[in-house]
Design an enzyme around this catalytic site. Structure first.
Site, PDB file in Angstrom:
ATOM      1  N   HIS A 150      39.880  61.488  59.775  1.00 50.77           N
ATOM      2  CA  HIS A 150      38.805  61.007  58.926  1.00 50.77           C
ATOM      3  C   HIS A 150      37.809  60.152  59.706  1.00 50.77           C
ATOM      4  CE1 HIS A 150      37.210  58.530  55.415  1.00 50.77           C
ATOM      5  NE2 HIS A 150      37.073  59.765  54.965  1.00 50.77           N
TER       6      HIS A 150
ATOM      7  N   ARG B 285      33.688  49.294  45.831  1.00 51.39           N
ATOM      8  CA  ARG B 285      32.930  50.161  44.931  1.00 51.39           C
ATOM      9  C   ARG B 285      33.800  50.814  43.863  1.00 51.39           C
ATOM     10  NH1 ARG B 285      31.512  55.123  47.751  1.00 51.39           N
ATOM     11  NH2 ARG B 285      33.216  56.055  46.583  1.00 51.39           N
TER      12      ARG B 285
ATOM     13  N   ASN C  94      32.375  62.871  38.232  1.00 51.20           N
ATOM     14  CA  ASN C  94      33.541  62.049  38.582  1.00 51.20           C
ATOM     15  C   ASN C  94      34.722  62.351  37.666  1.00 51.20           C
ATOM     16  OD1 ASN C  94      32.073  60.776  40.571  1.00 51.20           O
ATOM     17  ND2 ASN C  94      31.712  58.904  39.405  1.00 51.20           N
TER      18      ASN C  94
ATOM     19  N   ARG D 121      38.741  67.571  51.197  1.00 56.20           N
ATOM     20  CA  ARG D 121      38.796  68.158  49.857  1.00 56.20           C
ATOM     21  C   ARG D 121      37.427  68.609  49.363  1.00 56.20           C
ATOM     22  NH1 ARG D 121      41.657  64.337  46.411  1.00 56.20           N
ATOM     23  NH2 ARG D 121      43.568  65.462  46.814  1.00 56.20           N
TER      24      ARG D 121
END
Length: 687
Positions: A424, A559, A44, A394
């Site tokens: 999307h 989240r 991340n 991406r």
């Protein structure tokens, strides 16, 4: 808009990554899973430096007097704090815990003499073929450090005492990063870095090795598709492929180095590698800790207990999935339930003699996708197959280009979205014709049609034969085939069921919140529960603030990024925000509106972010089946009652563990709930 306050998007994201780090610190999590959370945290953070740090740096350079650049320094401060926790956790908890299990992870420790021969064998037989050496000269730009590749900086001294600097590649992209070696009933885990370090004398005979330091450079990952290129598919594909080749050549955003490098050599490398504008970060002894995800040891007691994926529907040999969907809406909850029904949906579509047309959107596809293979088989079987492939997903661009090329060769009609508008949505539509009567079957999901991520992303997939809803989906595919930047007046579609970004999604959500506001003002029952990945878009957040001020109780499970600040008097005192991080990645988007007892529930692909609302085609859809609605509300309730894996976000962006007299872990509770309440409630015999 009233003057409301919001969390900064990037600082909120770093707060989420701290929550991931907290799971690595959690002693109740099995030991090897804690190491996996360290890998997730590191992965991340790498993406943050590639994608978000360039934005913060650009703001910093754009206007030094605006005050906005403070977020760049705040981000650096938070990252430094987290990195210190990372190192402390490794040294003081995880390494001793592994030793207690007779596992010696040689993390910045001397290599025992007993295993040096085995490491030399690995070095000469496996590693040496990939080693490259680069001498660092005085010239600027003498060497280009590739994005996120690992290198060792070796300080050497000749007989006259004159020092020089060499860079060595650490070929972790071609070889395992960690090796397990067993010797005399002892288990050792050794970094590839140290296998190389331990054999440097072979590479530099007759020279004194004064120091060895691990380094890496992170580069901007943004792609720049030229606005002036034609909208022809081959033009877009060619331009994207060209940009992909440049991705790893982007501007350096971070120079990560091992502690202790002498300053003269650090500056020498910065000059030679052209890193003067990047953030210089003194990290740990090893980098790319995302490689811990493939830690080379396993053990039942050191991992999560297995939760075998549950069946959704039991079909007899003579039954078909399509016949069951016609009887009632079905839903698959991955990864708790297996992905078989989703795969079967496409397999039946490819071979059903009544199927004439298939329409699908693909955003991220598995490397060896059975869904794509089914679509290619359908085209070869004479079906009209149209697939909207989003090339600009991406880090999945190359994989999507590969699959698009193969599908096109198989006869599938490939449609690429306009370069300024991502698609999307996660939807598929099948058209069947039986005795001159058209019939639609549809799949609408909260996550990608990807059998790989379905093993660890929590998503929900609706299989339906609701003809009115699917007729709207057919119209949407008609719009997508035109590849427009945005809907024009002639593209008006009267969506009564679907909520579609660029058409009606934002407006419908606002009207649903407004209804709760009016109910609260009338003294009627009201309430909103929303679960999503990211919450950033300020118009929708402001509407939630307005609802809070009207007395609507709002429960949010977010989240990751959350720009809404909870608990602020006069703004959000009726809003509670929670996060859940556990063995599975929470990914499903669910929107529940109380509606004075007549609850309405929607699901879909859309987070409430600027990119989703203004720059993408997203699809959210209602749940009309009372059986499915009851089940989903119970899943939401189980998540809200989580007192083990849930944290509550406060007004200072801190993650505070939820308290409760009863210990409840929502993911485990959902698994047990679905085990008891899905297959047994579904009528699967044919009439």
């Amino acid at each position: 808009m009233k003057e409301y306050v919001f969390f900064n998007r990037d600082l909120s994201w770093l707060s989420f990554n701290e929550r991931v780090l907290m799971e690595a610190e959690n002693e109740q999590v099995p030991l090897l899973e804690r190491i996996r959370f360290l890998a997730i945290y590191s992965s991340n953070l790498d993406e943050f430096y590639r994608v978000r740090m360039p934005v913060l740096m650009a703001i910093d350079n754009f206007d030094e007097n605006s005050g906005l650049n403070n977020n760049y320094y705040k981000a650096q401060f938070l990252i430094n704090q987290q990195q210190q926790r990372f190192g402390h956790l490794l040294a003081n908890q995880l390494l001793p815990a592994l030793k207690a299990e007779n596992i010696h992870w040689l993390y910045n420790e001397p290599i025992p003499e007993s295993i040096t021969d085995e490491l030399a064998r690995i070095f000469f037989n496996e590693v040496l073929a990939y080693i490259r050496l680069f001498r660092i000269e005085q010239d600027e730009n003498a060497f280009f450090a590739e994005n996120n590749r690992l290198y060792q900086a070796v300080i050497l001294s000749d007989a006259a005492g004159i020092e020089r600097l060499e860079l060595i590649t650490i070929p972790s992209e071609a070889l395992p990063r960690l090796y397990a070696v067993n010797k005399d009933d002892q288990k050792y885990v050794v970094f590839l870095d140290d296998i190389i370090r331990n054999n440097l004398a072979y590479l530099f005979p007759g020279e004194a090795i004064k120091g060895v330091f691990n380094i890496k450079v992170t580069r901007n990952a943004e792609l720049n598709i030229k606005e002036e290129i034609d909208d022809l598919d081959e033009d877009i594909t060619a331009e994207l492929e060209k940009e992909l080749k440049k991705r790893d050549l982007g501007i350096a955003t971070r120079f990560l180095c091992q502690p202790g490098i002498p300053l003269r050599h650090l500056y020498r490398m910065m000059y030679a590698l052209n890193l003067s504008k990047s953030s210089i970060v003194e990290g740990g002894f090893y980098h790319n800790m995302k490689d811990l995800n493939s830690f080379p040891l396993n053990g039942t007691a050191l991992n999560y207990p297995k939760w075998p994926a549950l069946p959704v529907l039991l079909l007899k040999k003579e039954d078909t999935l399509f016949s069951q969907i016609q009887k009632k809406d079905l839903m698959v909850h991955v990864p708790y339930q297996n992905y078989d029904l989703v795969l079967r949906f496409f397999n039946e579509a490819a071979n059903d003699s009544f199927v004439e047309e298939i329409y699908v959107t693909l955003y991220r596809v598995a490397d060896n996708s059975r869904i794509v293979n089914a679509l290619m088989s359908a085209a070869k079987n004479g079906k009209k197959v149209s697939v909207m492939v989003e090339l600009k997903a991406r880090f999945d661009e190359a994989n999507n280009i590969k699959w698009a090329s193969q599908m096109k060769a198989a006869g599938v009609k490939i449609i690429y979205s306009n370069k300024e508008l991502k698609v999307h949505a996660k939807v598929a539509l099948v058209k069947r014709t039986i005795r001159d009567q058209s019939q639609y079957l549809g799949l609408l999901a909260t996550g990608n049609l990807n059998e790989s991520t379905a093993r660890f992303y929590t998503d929900h997939i609706l299989l339906t034969a609701n003809q009115d809803m699917l007729a709207e989906l057919k119209q949407l595919f008609g719009f997508l085939s035109k590849k427009k930047k945005k809907p024009m007046p002639e593209d008006t579609i009267n969506f009564k069921h679907l909520l579609v970004a660029q058409f009606n999604l934002q407006q419908r959500f606002i009207s649903l919140i407004d209804r709760e506001i009016q109910n609260a003002k009338k003294g009627l029952a009201s309430g909103i529960t929303i679960k999503m990945n990211n919450l950033e878009e300020k118009i929708l957040i402001a509407k939630l603030y307005e609802a809070s001020n009207a007395g609507v109780k709002i429960q949010l499970i977010v989240r990751s990024v959350c720009c809404l600040i909870p608990g602020i008097p006069g703004q959000s005192e009726n809003i509670i925000v929670k996060r859940i991080v556990d063995r599975y990645l929470e990914h499903g988007r669910i929107f529940l509106f109380h509606n004075n007892g007549e609850q309405e529930l929607f699901m879909g692909s859309a987070d409430w972010m600027n990119r989703n609302i203004y720059g993408r085609i997203e699809v959210c859809f209602p749940i009309y089946s009372e059986e499915l609605k009851i089940r989903l509300i119970e899943i939401l309730n189980l998540q809200w009652r989580d007192t083990v894996q849930a944290v509550e976000l406060n007004e200072e962006l801190q993650n505070n563990y939820c308290q409760g007299e009863i210990q409840s872990c929502s993911q485990q509770a959902i698994y047990e709930f679905l085990k008891e309440n899905t297959v047994s409630t579904i009528e699967y015999k044919t009439s």
